[in-house]
Design an enzyme around this catalytic site. Structure first.
Site, PDB file in Angstrom:
ATOM      1  N   CYS A 159       0.830  -1.209   0.000  1.00  0.00           N
ATOM      2  CA  CYS A 159       0.000   0.000   0.000  1.00  0.00           C
ATOM      3  C   CYS A 159       0.863   1.257   0.000  1.00  0.00           C
ATOM      4  O   CYS A 159       0.511   2.256  -0.640  1.00  0.00           O
ATOM      5  CB  CYS A 159      -0.922   0.014   1.219  1.00  0.00           C
ATOM      6  SG  CYS A 159      -2.082  -1.357   1.256  1.00  0.00           S
ATOM      7  N   ARG A 185      -7.881  -4.176  -3.300  1.00  0.00           N
ATOM      8  CA  ARG A 185      -7.380  -3.024  -4.080  1.00  0.00           C
ATOM      9  C   ARG A 185      -8.371  -2.724  -5.218  1.00  0.00           C
ATOM     10  O   ARG A 185      -8.212  -3.220  -6.330  1.00  0.00           O
ATOM     11  CB  ARG A 185      -5.982  -3.345  -4.618  1.00  0.00           C
ATOM     12  CG  ARG A 185      -5.003  -3.683  -3.522  1.00  0.00           C
ATOM     13  CD  ARG A 185      -3.601  -3.937  -4.010  1.00  0.00           C
ATOM     14  NE  ARG A 185      -2.812  -4.529  -2.944  1.00  0.00           N
ATOM     15  CZ  ARG A 185      -2.307  -3.862  -1.909  1.00  0.00           C
ATOM     16  NH1 ARG A 185      -2.486  -2.557  -1.835  1.00  0.00           N
ATOM     17  NH2 ARG A 185      -1.629  -4.473  -0.962  1.00  0.00           N
TER      18      ARG A 185
END
Lengths: 75, 228
Positions: free
Chosen positions: B65, B142
């Site tokens: 991330c 995601r």
């Protein structure tokens, strides 16, 4: 509230938006004047309206006496 | 169970325990929300008139991330030139987001210029179907939702927890969608800005005759390209 910091003073973005409301203006005009993103201006003006710092009439925002007082307060 | 029934009867109910009436669909209005973000309270319709890339990440202070956020920060100026704003989301608190953004600045020297939604109660994650229980029940996968200036969902991308996204593809996707809107065309595989586009296939014989005289680059009557 994002327009007023924990110390009771206006945040920098709120100060810029309020300063841009010397004359009543639309969010688009405030965004152009402050160079802040329009989404941020819309959200910020809404929060300032909830806090009584600005008022909305027919799509045009104007600063209130409370907003002007906070803007002119010493930092 | 009365509570369940009242939840089902209220189409606006979006609590974490409830299933949304319908997940986002391409070509349909994006579900509206108001969210606490690192830039204050934001409503989706605050973006009206511009494009939004709403994207979720699994968690703050995780390595993939972090690489993604730095990559998104890198494309933010290019997206803004295209009238596109980024809006991140994860199931973390505002404090965690702020600490992570500061950490990225401190450790990597990169500013994160876009707001991040603190979706601690999973309300928006549930509304948008960002949680894939087969992967994780506590993290968002995601996901990317491209929402156009009138609030319509125009594209969706889903990546698993393990795989960082390609931000160049997001720019390419935006360029393709905006080119489609501007010129009423489609774009071929691997299309990039400046390359020829697809002229939509004709639906009538009259259109077939017209396009053959229009000077397009045609391989066959249904397969024509043109420059824009």
């Amino acid at each position: 509230m994002a327009c007023v910091g924990s110390n009771g003073e206006l945040t920098e973005s709120a100060r810029r938006m309020l300063a841009a409301l010397e004359n009543p203006a639309t969010p688009e005009q405030v965004a152009a004047h402050t160079e802040l993103p329009l989404f941020r201006v819309r959200g910020g003006l809404r929060e300032m309206a909830e806090a009584g710092l600005v008022e909305l009439n027919a799509g045009v925002y104007a600063s209130t006496q409370q907003g002007r007082a906070l803007l002119s307060a010493k930092r | 169970m009365p509570n369940s029934e009242s939840t089902l009867q209220d189409p606006s109910h979006t609590a974490a325990s409830a299933q949304p009436a319908s997940l986002p669909r391409l070509g349909m209005p994006a579900p509206l929300f108001e969210a606490v973000t690192t830039h204050g309270k934001i409503r989706l319709d605050d973006y009206h008139g511009g494009w939004v890339v709403l994207f979720s990440h699994p968690a703050d202070f995780t390595p993939v991330c972090t690489t993604e956020f730095m990559a998104f920060a890198a494309i933010a100026p290019e997206l803004r030139q295209r009238n596109v704003e980024l809006l991140g989301l994860s199931i973390d608190s505002p404090t965690s987001h702020i600490a992570w953004v500061r950490n990225i600045k401190e450790k990597f020297g990169i500013d994160i210029p876009f707001p991040i939604i603190a979706d601690l109660n999973k309300e928006i994650a549930t509304l948008y179907g960002m949680i894939m229980p087969g992967e994780s029940k506590t993290e968002t996968s995601r996901c990317v939702f491209v929402i156009d200036p009138v609030g319509i969902v125009r594209a969706m991308i889903y990546y698993p927890l393990t795989t960082g996204r390609n931000t160049a593809e997001i720019i390419r996707l935006i360029d393709a969608l905006q080119t489609t809107d501007k010129h009423h065309v489609a774009t071929p595989a691997n299309w990039k800005t400046g390359e020829k586009v697809i002229v939509p296939p004709p639906a009538t014989m009259e259109e077939v005759d017209a396009r053959l005289e229009a000077g397009f680059e045609c391989t066959d009557w249904y397969f024509c390209k043109k420059a824009v």
